[in-house]
Design a protein around this motif. Structure first.
Motif, PDB file in Angstrom:
ATOM      1  N   ILE A 235      40.685 -62.680   0.274  1.00 37.14           N
ATOM      2  CA  ILE A 235      39.616 -63.511   0.827  1.00 37.14           C
ATOM      3  C   ILE A 235      38.484 -62.583   1.253  1.00 37.14           C
ATOM      4  O   ILE A 235      38.691 -61.659   2.038  1.00 37.14           O
ATOM      5  CB  ILE A 235      40.095 -64.342   2.024  1.00 37.14           C
ATOM      6  CG1 ILE A 235      41.194 -65.313   1.597  1.00 37.14           C
ATOM      7  CG2 ILE A 235      38.933 -65.103   2.642  1.00 37.14           C
ATOM      8  CD1 ILE A 235      41.770 -66.130   2.746  1.00 37.14           C
ATOM      9  N   ILE A 236      37.286 -62.824   0.710  1.00 37.25           N
ATOM     10  CA  ILE A 236      36.093 -62.038   1.047  1.00 37.25           C
ATOM     11  C   ILE A 236      35.074 -62.995   1.641  1.00 37.25           C
ATOM     12  O   ILE A 236      34.720 -64.005   1.027  1.00 37.25           O
ATOM     13  CB  ILE A 236      35.538 -61.340  -0.207  1.00 37.25           C
ATOM     14  CG1 ILE A 236      36.612 -60.394  -0.787  1.00 37.25           C
ATOM     15  CG2 ILE A 236      34.275 -60.566   0.115  1.00 37.25           C
ATOM     16  CD1 ILE A 236      36.250 -59.775  -2.109  1.00 37.25           C
ATOM     17  N   ASN A 237      34.599 -62.694   2.858  1.00 39.63           N
ATOM     18  CA  ASN A 237      33.695 -63.614   3.534  1.00 39.63           C
ATOM     19  C   ASN A 237      32.278 -63.508   2.977  1.00 39.63           C
ATOM     20  O   ASN A 237      31.982 -62.694   2.093  1.00 39.63           O
ATOM     21  CB  ASN A 237      33.717 -63.381   5.052  1.00 39.63           C
ATOM     22  CG  ASN A 237      33.215 -61.989   5.441  1.00 39.63           C
ATOM     23  OD1 ASN A 237      32.584 -61.290   4.647  1.00 39.63           O
ATOM     24  ND2 ASN A 237      33.482 -61.592   6.664  1.00 39.63           N
TER      25      ASN A 237
ATOM     26  N   THR B 125      32.956 -72.322  -2.693  1.00 36.31           N
ATOM     27  CA  THR B 125      33.840 -71.157  -2.661  1.00 36.31           C
ATOM     28  C   THR B 125      34.160 -70.749  -4.091  1.00 36.31           C
ATOM     29  O   THR B 125      34.552 -71.587  -4.904  1.00 36.31           O
ATOM     30  CB  THR B 125      35.144 -71.476  -1.904  1.00 36.31           C
ATOM     31  OG1 THR B 125      34.836 -71.790  -0.541  1.00 36.31           O
ATOM     32  CG2 THR B 125      36.098 -70.293  -1.942  1.00 36.31           C
ATOM     33  N   LEU B 126      33.985 -69.481  -4.394  1.00 40.32           N
ATOM     34  CA  LEU B 126      34.217 -68.975  -5.743  1.00 40.32           C
ATOM     35  C   LEU B 126      35.665 -68.522  -5.878  1.00 40.32           C
ATOM     36  O   LEU B 126      36.170 -67.757  -5.050  1.00 40.32           O
ATOM     37  CB  LEU B 126      33.281 -67.807  -6.049  1.00 40.32           C
ATOM     38  CG  LEU B 126      31.779 -68.027  -5.787  1.00 40.32           C
ATOM     39  CD1 LEU B 126      30.996 -66.771  -6.161  1.00 40.32           C
ATOM     40  CD2 LEU B 126      31.265 -69.225  -6.561  1.00 40.32           C
ATOM     41  N   LEU B 127      36.317 -68.982  -6.931  1.00 41.08           N
ATOM     42  CA  LEU B 127      37.685 -68.565  -7.247  1.00 41.08           C
ATOM     43  C   LEU B 127      37.630 -67.613  -8.431  1.00 41.08           C
ATOM     44  O   LEU B 127      37.106 -67.964  -9.488  1.00 41.08           O
ATOM     45  CB  LEU B 127      38.556 -69.773  -7.584  1.00 41.08           C
ATOM     46  CG  LEU B 127      38.692 -70.832  -6.486  1.00 41.08           C
ATOM     47  CD1 LEU B 127      39.568 -71.990  -6.968  1.00 41.08           C
ATOM     48  CD2 LEU B 127      39.262 -70.232  -5.210  1.00 41.08           C
ATOM     49  N   VAL B 128      38.165 -66.417  -8.257  1.00 43.19           N
ATOM     50  CA  VAL B 128      38.066 -65.357  -9.255  1.00 43.19           C
ATOM     51  C   VAL B 128      39.412 -65.206  -9.966  1.00 43.19           C
ATOM     52  O   VAL B 128      40.476 -65.242  -9.333  1.00 43.19           O
ATOM     53  CB  VAL B 128      37.665 -64.018  -8.611  1.00 43.19           C
ATOM     54  CG1 VAL B 128      37.493 -62.937  -9.668  1.00 43.19           C
ATOM     55  CG2 VAL B 128      36.391 -64.184  -7.796  1.00 43.19           C
TER      56      VAL B 128
ATOM     57  N   THR C 177      49.018 -57.124 -13.601  1.00 39.28           N
ATOM     58  CA  THR C 177      48.466 -57.644 -12.352  1.00 39.28           C
ATOM     59  C   THR C 177      47.512 -58.781 -12.683  1.00 39.28           C
ATOM     60  O   THR C 177      46.648 -58.630 -13.556  1.00 39.28           O
ATOM     61  CB  THR C 177      47.732 -56.560 -11.557  1.00 39.28           C
ATOM     62  OG1 THR C 177      48.647 -55.508 -11.225  1.00 39.28           O
ATOM     63  CG2 THR C 177      47.157 -57.132 -10.270  1.00 39.28           C
ATOM     64  N   ARG C 178      47.661 -59.902 -11.993  1.00 42.68           N
ATOM     65  CA  ARG C 178      46.781 -61.046 -12.155  1.00 42.68           C
ATOM     66  C   ARG C 178      46.184 -61.431 -10.817  1.00 42.68           C
ATOM     67  O   ARG C 178      46.737 -61.116  -9.755  1.00 42.68           O
ATOM     68  CB  ARG C 178      47.541 -62.243 -12.731  1.00 42.68           C
ATOM     69  CG  ARG C 178      48.057 -62.054 -14.139  1.00 42.68           C
ATOM     70  CD  ARG C 178      48.601 -63.355 -14.676  1.00 42.68           C
ATOM     71  NE  ARG C 178      49.801 -63.743 -13.979  1.00 42.68           N
ATOM     72  CZ  ARG C 178      51.031 -63.559 -14.464  1.00 42.68           C
ATOM     73  NH1 ARG C 178      51.199 -62.980 -15.630  1.00 42.68           N
ATOM     74  NH2 ARG C 178      52.092 -63.961 -13.777  1.00 42.68           N
ATOM     75  N   ALA C 179      45.041 -62.101 -10.862  1.00 38.88           N
ATOM     76  CA  ALA C 179      44.457 -62.643  -9.644  1.00 38.88           C
ATOM     77  C   ALA C 179      45.235 -63.878  -9.234  1.00 38.88           C
ATOM     78  O   ALA C 179      45.504 -64.755 -10.052  1.00 38.88           O
ATOM     79  CB  ALA C 179      42.986 -62.978  -9.867  1.00 38.88           C
ATOM     80  N   GLY C 180      45.610 -63.948  -7.978  1.00 33.52           N
ATOM     81  CA  GLY C 180      46.278 -65.116  -7.440  1.00 33.52           C
ATOM     82  C   GLY C 180      45.267 -66.022  -6.755  1.00 33.52           C
ATOM     83  O   GLY C 180      44.404 -66.620  -7.392  1.00 33.52           O
ATOM     84  N   ASN C 181      45.364 -66.122  -5.438  1.00 37.68           N
ATOM     85  CA  ASN C 181      44.394 -66.884  -4.645  1.00 37.68           C
ATOM     86  C   ASN C 181      43.288 -65.921  -4.209  1.00 37.68           C
ATOM     87  O   ASN C 181      43.312 -65.388  -3.111  1.00 37.68           O
ATOM     88  CB  ASN C 181      45.086 -67.531  -3.445  1.00 37.68           C
ATOM     89  CG  ASN C 181      44.178 -68.483  -2.695  1.00 37.68           C
ATOM     90  OD1 ASN C 181      43.158 -68.920  -3.224  1.00 37.68           O
ATOM     91  ND2 ASN C 181      44.534 -68.810  -1.477  1.00 37.68           N
ATOM     92  N   TYR C 182      42.320 -65.710  -5.111  1.00 35.69           N
ATOM     93  CA  TYR C 182      41.263 -64.709  -4.901  1.00 35.69           C
ATOM     94  C   TYR C 182      39.957 -65.470  -4.646  1.00 35.69           C
ATOM     95  O   TYR C 182      39.343 -66.007  -5.550  1.00 35.69           O
ATOM     96  CB  TYR C 182      41.154 -63.853  -6.157  1.00 35.69           C
ATOM     97  CG  TYR C 182      40.420 -62.541  -6.014  1.00 35.69           C
ATOM     98  CD1 TYR C 182      41.102 -61.338  -6.034  1.00 35.69           C
ATOM     99  CD2 TYR C 182      39.043 -62.503  -5.870  1.00 35.69           C
ATOM    100  CE1 TYR C 182      40.448 -60.134  -5.903  1.00 35.69           C
ATOM    101  CE2 TYR C 182      38.371 -61.308  -5.747  1.00 35.69           C
ATOM    102  CZ  TYR C 182      39.077 -60.123  -5.777  1.00 35.69           C
ATOM    103  OH  TYR C 182      38.405 -58.932  -5.660  1.00 35.69           O
ATOM    104  N   GLU C 183      39.541 -65.523  -3.367  1.00 39.76           N
ATOM    105  CA  GLU C 183      38.420 -66.371  -2.959  1.00 39.76           C
ATOM    106  C   GLU C 183      37.239 -65.534  -2.482  1.00 39.76           C
ATOM    107  O   GLU C 183      37.418 -64.539  -1.757  1.00 39.76           O
ATOM    108  CB  GLU C 183      38.844 -67.316  -1.834  1.00 39.76           C
ATOM    109  CG  GLU C 183      39.902 -68.317  -2.231  1.00 39.76           C
ATOM    110  CD  GLU C 183      40.223 -69.283  -1.114  1.00 39.76           C
ATOM    111  OE1 GLU C 183      39.594 -69.155  -0.033  1.00 39.76           O
ATOM    112  OE2 GLU C 183      41.072 -70.164  -1.306  1.00 39.76           O
ATOM    113  N   ILE C 184      36.053 -65.998  -2.866  1.00 39.13           N
ATOM    114  CA  ILE C 184      34.794 -65.419  -2.391  1.00 39.13           C
ATOM    115  C   ILE C 184      34.047 -66.521  -1.637  1.00 39.13           C
ATOM    116  O   ILE C 184      33.648 -67.522  -2.228  1.00 39.13           O
ATOM    117  CB  ILE C 184      33.916 -64.884  -3.542  1.00 39.13           C
ATOM    118  CG1 ILE C 184      34.736 -63.967  -4.463  1.00 39.13           C
ATOM    119  CG2 ILE C 184      32.696 -64.166  -2.990  1.00 39.13           C
ATOM    120  CD1 ILE C 184      35.183 -62.683  -3.840  1.00 39.13           C
ATOM    121  N   ARG C 185      33.882 -66.348  -0.348  1.00 39.21           N
ATOM    122  CA  ARG C 185      33.153 -67.331   0.462  1.00 39.21           C
ATOM    123  C   ARG C 185      31.647 -67.084   0.340  1.00 39.21           C
ATOM    124  O   ARG C 185      31.192 -65.944   0.429  1.00 39.21           O
ATOM    125  CB  ARG C 185      33.584 -67.255   1.910  1.00 39.21           C
ATOM    126  CG  ARG C 185      35.101 -67.338   2.118  1.00 39.21           C
ATOM    127  CD  ARG C 185      35.622 -68.739   1.929  1.00 39.21           C
ATOM    128  NE  ARG C 185      37.083 -68.810   1.944  1.00 39.21           N
ATOM    129  CZ  ARG C 185      37.838 -68.843   3.042  1.00 39.21           C
ATOM    130  NH1 ARG C 185      37.244 -68.780   4.233  1.00 39.21           N
ATOM    131  NH2 ARG C 185      39.144 -68.931   2.970  1.00 39.21           N
TER     132      ARG C 185
END
Length: 304
Positions: free
Chosen positions: A81-83, A258-261, A295-303
């Motif tokens: 999670i990145i704010n 919210t961006l999901l990567v 390695t994969r992105a799971g719950n990768y959020e950009i606020r």
């Protein structure tokens, strides 16, 4: 029929798939034809499987393979999670050790890691002996036949992420200007593939005019947006720019998406966990051993 064999007086008794497959034959054309000819309809075996009295009930005792091989996959998902200020709020890895075993007889395997002290919250398959892990942090086990999850784990409080996403959204006079940059933050040593961004437009947005300088960008009828980047090129930074038109009476955007990567990295585990070696005992053959990491992105959020 399957539940009848699994339960005893309402309590779970036999839950091992290896035993259940021996007790109840899966349906096929031959069994159906025999039931029609003989008039019998039961597919339950009359004899108790030998594995029920074994100390390794997950494995049959008479397994034979023409090619003896075992594959170990390190599969990790990174949650982050990145704010809106660009600071990393949370970053951890959930990982699994997945095994595909095609070995004859009753092999005894020992899997060791180069740095097992970094992992937390471990969970094991019933075949894993707990004492060797508790004392030496090695996995000692007699594997089931076929594919199974040997263990799961977490690695907490990672400091870096492999890519960065820098969104800039400014809104006034009924419009919202969008500028999103995507690039590589830390080179993991392997190519980062299948990079994609997903987000939903806020309800107050009437229409959008967004363009990407790399990859493809699509907007669905339910306002779901997908920017498929693939691999980051060396000659330019992927950028998504454009404007969003707000509905009448709304001067500025008050609810930001919210961006999901998403991404995938083959050949490496971002947690830093590495497999050291895999030893086999109680066998006379020399099997082929294969190792792989992803390695994969799971719950990768950009606020934003």
């Amino acid at each position: 029929m399957l539940l009848d064999e699994m339960m005893d007086s309402g309590f779970p008794l036999t839950t091992e798939p290896n035993i259940l497959k021996d007790m109840i034959a899966p349906p096929n054309i031959v069994s159906r034809m025999l039931s029609v000819v003989t008039g019998g309809s039961s597919s339950v075996s009359n004899t108790l499987p030998g594995a029920t009295a074994s100390n390794v009930p997950w494995r049959a005792s008479d397994l034979k393979h023409s090619n003896n091989e075992v594959y170990v996959d390190l599969v990790e998902e990174i949650d982050a999670i990145i704010n809106r200020d660009g600071f990393l709020v949370k970053c951890e890895v959930y990982g699994e050790v997945q095994v595909n075993s095609r070995l004859s007889g009753i092999p005894d395997l020992t899997l060791s890691f180069a740095n097992p002290s970094i992992i937390n919250d471990v969970r094991f398959h019933p075949c894993v002996r707990f004492r060797p892990w508790e004392t030496r942090q090695v996995l000692s086990f007699v594997p089931p036949d076929g594919e199974f999850k040997l263990m799961s784990y977490r690695v907490k409080k990672l400091k870096n992420t492999p890519i960065y996403v820098r969104p800039q959204l400014t809104s006034d006079a009924g419009l919202c200007r969008v500028n999103i940059l995507v690039g590589m933050r830390n080179d993991p040593g392997k190519p980062i593939d299948s990079i994609a961004l997903q987000f939903s437009l806020p309800p107050s947005v009437v229409s959008s005019d967004l363009t990407a300088n790399h990859g493809s960008f699509d907007v669905l009828t339910n306002k779901a947006c997908t920017w498929s980047i693939g691999r980051i090129p060396k000659d330019k930074t992927p950028c998504l720019t454009g404007t969003l038109l707000l509905e009448s009476g709304v001067d500025c955007l008050r609810e930001f998406p919210t961006l999901l990567v998403g991404f995938k990295i083959m050949g490496i585990g971002l947690s830093g966990l590495k497999i050291d070696k895999l030893d086999l005992q109680n066998v006379v053959y020399r099997p082929y051993k294969g190792f792989r990491a992803v390695t994969r992105a799971g719950n990768y959020e950009i606020r934003t």
